[in-house]
Design an enzyme around this catalytic site. Structure first.
Site, mmCIF file in Angstrom:
data_model
loop_
_atom_site.group_PDB
_atom_site.id
_atom_site.type_symbol
_atom_site.label_atom_id
_atom_site.label_comp_id
_atom_site.label_asym_id
_atom_site.label_seq_id
_atom_site.Cartn_x
_atom_site.Cartn_y
_atom_site.Cartn_z
ATOM 1 N N TYR A 128 2.334 4.979 -4.237
ATOM 2 C CA TYR A 128 2.870 4.724 -5.579
ATOM 3 C C TYR A 128 2.222 3.450 -6.104
ATOM 4 O O TYR A 128 2.487 2.363 -5.595
ATOM 5 C CB TYR A 128 4.392 4.607 -5.487
ATOM 6 C CG TYR A 128 5.104 4.090 -6.717
ATOM 7 C CD1 TYR A 128 4.610 4.298 -8.001
ATOM 8 C CD2 TYR A 128 6.315 3.404 -6.585
ATOM 9 C CE1 TYR A 128 5.281 3.827 -9.112
ATOM 10 C CE2 TYR A 128 7.002 2.930 -7.691
ATOM 11 C CZ TYR A 128 6.476 3.141 -8.954
ATOM 12 O OH TYR A 128 7.145 2.669 -10.054
ATOM 13 N N SER A 130 1.171 1.283 -9.623
ATOM 14 C CA SER A 130 1.328 1.110 -11.066
ATOM 15 C C SER A 130 1.095 -0.355 -11.404
ATOM 16 O O SER A 130 0.611 -1.126 -10.571
ATOM 17 C CB SER A 130 2.729 1.549 -11.494
ATOM 18 O OG SER A 130 3.711 0.704 -10.923
ATOM 19 N N GLY A 131 1.461 -0.744 -12.621
ATOM 20 C CA GLY A 131 1.297 -2.137 -13.006
ATOM 21 C C GLY A 131 2.111 -3.070 -12.139
ATOM 22 O O GLY A 131 1.606 -4.046 -11.595
ATOM 23 N N GLY A 132 3.383 -2.761 -11.973
ATOM 24 C CA GLY A 132 4.271 -3.662 -11.257
ATOM 25 C C GLY A 132 4.595 -3.260 -9.842
ATOM 26 O O GLY A 132 5.280 -3.999 -9.137
ATOM 27 N N ASN A 256 -6.952 6.451 -11.726
ATOM 28 C CA ASN A 256 -8.295 5.910 -11.547
ATOM 29 C C ASN A 256 -9.143 6.843 -10.679
ATOM 30 O O ASN A 256 -8.761 7.191 -9.561
ATOM 31 C CB ASN A 256 -8.208 4.520 -10.906
ATOM 32 C CG ASN A 256 -9.561 3.846 -10.808
ATOM 33 O OD1 ASN A 256 -10.377 4.207 -9.974
ATOM 34 N ND2 ASN A 256 -9.784 2.855 -11.657
ATOM 35 N N ASP A 284 3.935 6.462 -17.216
ATOM 36 C CA ASP A 284 5.373 6.428 -17.463
ATOM 37 C C ASP A 284 5.726 7.468 -18.528
ATOM 38 O O ASP A 284 5.065 7.538 -19.577
ATOM 39 C CB ASP A 284 5.798 5.047 -17.960
ATOM 40 C CG ASP A 284 5.640 3.966 -16.903
ATOM 41 O OD1 ASP A 284 5.345 4.308 -15.742
ATOM 42 O OD2 ASP A 284 5.814 2.778 -17.244
ATOM 43 N N GLY A 333 -3.877 2.204 14.132
ATOM 44 C CA GLY A 333 -3.639 2.724 12.798
ATOM 45 C C GLY A 333 -4.760 3.559 12.245
ATOM 46 O O GLY A 333 -5.060 3.502 11.070
ATOM 47 N N GLU A 335 -7.952 3.254 12.769
ATOM 48 C CA GLU A 335 -9.190 2.547 12.484
ATOM 49 C C GLU A 335 -10.100 2.413 13.695
ATOM 50 O O GLU A 335 -11.228 1.944 13.576
ATOM 51 C CB GLU A 335 -8.881 1.153 11.948
ATOM 52 C CG GLU A 335 -8.190 0.255 12.946
ATOM 53 C CD GLU A 335 -7.618 -0.990 12.314
ATOM 54 O OE1 GLU A 335 -7.824 -2.069 12.878
ATOM 55 O OE2 GLU A 335 -6.987 -0.882 11.265
ATOM 56 N N ASP A 444 -0.523 -8.399 12.359
ATOM 57 C CA ASP A 444 -0.138 -6.980 12.346
ATOM 58 C C ASP A 444 0.954 -6.766 13.385
ATOM 59 O O ASP A 444 0.909 -5.846 14.196
ATOM 60 C CB ASP A 444 -1.354 -6.106 12.651
ATOM 61 C CG ASP A 444 -1.098 -4.625 12.360
ATOM 62 O OD1 ASP A 444 -0.056 -4.308 11.757
ATOM 63 O OD2 ASP A 444 -1.941 -3.792 12.748
#
Length: 523
Positions: A128, A130-132, A256, A284, A333, A335, A444
């Site tokens: 998720y 978004s801007g905030g 994006n 939104d 994880g 990697e 970590d």
């Protein structure tokens, strides 16, 4: 059932509706400041002016009357206070005037409902962005559970702030994406991941200071490459750690194309199913509020409906999503590749930091080589202060591999049903206190990076530091708290603190943890 949804958390005023759980339509209008970022009061004034016309337009083009609406749902948080109030006041008015049920909805949960419903996935990991807000979530016990998030600002805020510094008006992220497509040179910039959390303020400051010294297109390019690579990494870590196979994204930044490309290539490389909603549903909109409101049983009286400016996704009950129980499936994880080897007659493991084909090659090499060097340095430092850790036997920088002694045991996360689990967690707290007293942070720290075989061993400190700040100590403790919470053992964190209280900066660190967890996402 026809449900009207009202959205006004930030720059967008929107109304939409669903019928029997199916999105039918929505109309929106967005506030655009003449300069700078969002002015909350100007946004509220914009929404107040727009809402009557938006509602009439929605009803007219769908041949509806307000009396046809069965329920009204409204976003009550998180968001900008003045903007939120306009939507809530409109919802109260309509509910009282027409005698309609009123349901408060968490804005973030509504975004997640778009991804959950449209993907039809059973047990996905959600990104998720978004801007905030910047978070990775899974379905928990009747609510969404956050596995990782930003430690400072949301990725959208980061992109918009940098765009403003480059003279691009709000919202700057879409224009920044266009400019970035013409760049190509990778700079040496901060890349901050702690567990499954990310941070962007260091990257923002670094790139801001490059304005006027480097080409605009390359500044934009590095902003996207570093930020989106970090997001793809925490997604990959979460998927591998919990054995998940489905990925869905949501939020405005998810539009994006470079971010989608990284996530698509990562998913195809690892064999994950993925789903990206249409762009119009990622912004939104009132329809997502209506969708969450349709499923919710949280009907309130208009007089009791209040905004909650800082309400978190994981504090909002969403009983309709059901429950999913996940547990760690991997010690790393996603990697590294680990294999058993013998080195000079000693049982060892060979850990190879695998390249991520979906990442920019220069950035991928930079990240992996830095982490390899840091892991070697920190394992040595940890052993010197008397804490059990693997002994590094051989390092190949070119091959990005380490040979180290094999620790025969299981991660702490595999002992959840053991009667001694709390005692082991308490001892983990004592070990963490000793690390911090010795000026070492892990970076970590989680129940998968502590091994038990009769003794406790610390592994994989590749994101830590030998010159840590109070922030680093706070992040270590915060990460362990998050780890225990994700395992359904929130109460065991008290045991960790009992062991950790020996650290002479105990109170300072706990205050820092509170600060980290309370940082505002809307800036």
């Amino acid at each position: 059932m026809i449900v009207l949804g009202i959205e006004s958390t930030a720059h967008t005023a929107s109304v939409g509706f669903v019928e029997d759980g199916k999105i039918i339509d929505f109309v929106s209008d967005s506030y655009r400041p003449s300069s700078g970022g969002i002015n909350p009061r100007e946004a509220a004034s914009h929404h107040m002016d727009c809402f009557p016309d938006l509602l009439v337009k929605l009803l007219d083009r769908n041949s509806l009357d307000i009396k046809d609406i069965d329920r009204i749902s409204v976003a009550t948080g998180p968001g900008l206070g003045p903007a939120l109030k306009t939507g809530v006041e409109m919802a109260r008015y309509l509910s009282l005037k027409y005698g309609k049920e009123l349901v408060p909805v968490n804005h973030g949960v509504a975004h997640l409902e778009i991804a959950r419903n449209m993907s039809s996935f059973e047990s996905p990991l959600f990104l998720y962005v978004s801007g905030g807000n910047t978070q990775i979530e899974i379905i928990g016990n009747g609510m969404y559970s956050v596995l990782g998030e930003t430690l400072d600002i949301g990725v959208g805020n980061f992109l918009d702030k940098l765009a403003r510094d480059l003279g691009i008006p709000f919202p700057g992220a879409p224009k920044l994406e266009e400019i970035a497509s013409r760049g190509g040179e990778i700079f040496d910039c901060p890349y901050t991941i702690r567990g499954m959390d990310v941070a962007f303020s260091g990257l923002y400051t670094h790139l801001k200071n490059m304005i006027g010294k480097r080409e605009e297109r390359d500044i934009a390019f590095n902003a996207q490459e570093y930020a989106f690579t970090a997001l793809a990494e925490i997604v990959e870590r979460g998927m591998a750690h919990f054995g998940l196979r489905e990925l869905a994204i949501t939020g405005g930044v998810a539009r994006n194309r470079r971010l989608q490309q990284l996530l698509r290539e990562m998913s195809e490389l690892r064999g994950y199913d993925y789903f990206f909603p249409e762009d119009k549903f990622l912004s939104d909109n009132g329809a997502m509020i209506a969708l969450a409101g349709y499923f919710s049983k949280r009907v309130e009286s208009p007089e009791d409906t209040r905004i909650n400016q800082y309400e978190r996704v994981d504090s909002y009950t969403a009983e309709w999503i059901g429950s999913r129980k996940v547990s760690p499936k991997s010690m790393v994880g996603g990697e590294s590749m680990v294999e058993d080897v013998k080195f000079q007659g000693v049982e060892c493991i060979r850990k190879v930091r695998r390249g991520r084909e979906y990442r920019n090659p220069s950035l991928d090499r930079k990240i992996n080589s830095q982490r390899l060097r840091r892991e070697v340095r920190l394992l040595s430092a940890i052993k010197k202060v008397g804490i059990n850790a693997p002994t590094v036997m051989y390092v190949d920088i070119d091959d990005l591999s380490i040979i180290m002694t094999k620790i025969k045991g299981k991660p702490l996360s595999m002992f959840l049903s053991d009667g001694n689990f709390n005692a082991l967690v308490r001892e983990s707290g004592r070990i963490t206190a000793l690390m911090h007293l010795s000026k070492i942070s892990h970076g970590d720290l989680n129940a998968g990076n502590i091994i038990y075989n009769g003794d406790l061993w610390v592994i994989d400190p590749s994101m830590g530091s030998t010159s840590p700040t109070l922030e680093d100590f706070g992040i270590d403790v915060h990460l362990m708290k998050e780890s225990l919470s994700s395992l359904g053992r929130e109460r065991s964190f008290r045991e960790f603190l009992k062991g950790y209280e020996n650290f002479n900066r105990y109170e300072e660190v706990l205050n820092k943890v509170k600060e980290i967890e309370g940082r505002r996402r809307y800036l």
